[in-house]
Design a protein around this motif. Structure first.
Motif: not given
Length: 138
Positions: A29-46
Motif C-alpha cells: 500500500t506504500e513504497l517510499t524510499p527515504v533519501e539522505t545526502e551522500n555521505p561521501v560528499g558530492g551532489y547525489g542522494k542515496t
C-alpha cells in the motif's frame, strides 16, 4: 554403461527438504524510499532506508527495510497494489502478482492477478523442496 547407471541412480534418489521461513507477505500500500545526502560528499542522494506498508485481509504492517531490499524489489518492478513476500532472515523479496482488487482496471493486461493474502502480515511459512542427487551434483 556404469556411468549411465550411476547417473540414473542419482536421478532416482530424491531428498525432500522442509524449511520453516519467517516471511512478511501482503499487498503493497506504500513504497517510499527515504533519501539522505551522500555521505561521501558530492551532489547525489542515496537511499538510507525504505518504508513499505503491507496489507492482508486480517491486518496491515509498516516496515523499515534495508536499501538492498529496495533494489531487489525495484528489479522485480514492484508497485503499489502488488502482492509480495519478503523473507525475514535473508531479505529476499518476490513479487507474486497484482492484487485481484485491480483486476477490473483494464480490459487487457499481462499481469497475473492473485488474491490478497489471508492471515497476518508476519507469518511462518513452511517450504518443501524436492531435490534429486543429480540436481545437487550439477
Amino acid at each position: 554403461k556404469t556411468e549411465v547407471l550411476m547417473e540414473n541412480f542419482r536421478r532416482a534418489i530424491g531428498l525432500r527438504i522442509k524449511e520453516t521461513k519467517e516471511v512478511y507477505e501482503g499487498e503493497v500500500t506504500e513504497l517510499t524510499p527515504v533519501e539522505t545526502e551522500n555521505p561521501v560528499g558530492g551532489y547525489g542522494k542515496t537511499v538510507s532506508h525504505v518504508i513499505i506498508s503491507l496489507r492482508t485481509v486480517k491486518g496491515a504492517k509498516q516496515l523499515k527495510l534495508d536499501p538492498s531490499i529496495h533494489e531487489s524489489l525495484s528489479r522485480e518492478n514492484v508497485q503499489v497494489g502488488d502482492v509480495i513476500y519478503i523473507e525475514a532472515n535473508s531479505g529476499a523479496g518476490r513479487r507474486q502478482g497484482r492484487a485481484d482488487t485491480f483486476a477490473h482496471e483494464f480490459d487487457l493486461e499481462a499481469d497475473e492477478y492473485v488474491p490478497v493474502p489471508k492471515g497476518e502480515v508476519h507469518k511462518k511459512k513452511e517450504v518443501i523442496q524436492d531435490v534429486t542427487l543429480h540436481d545437487l551434483a550439477a
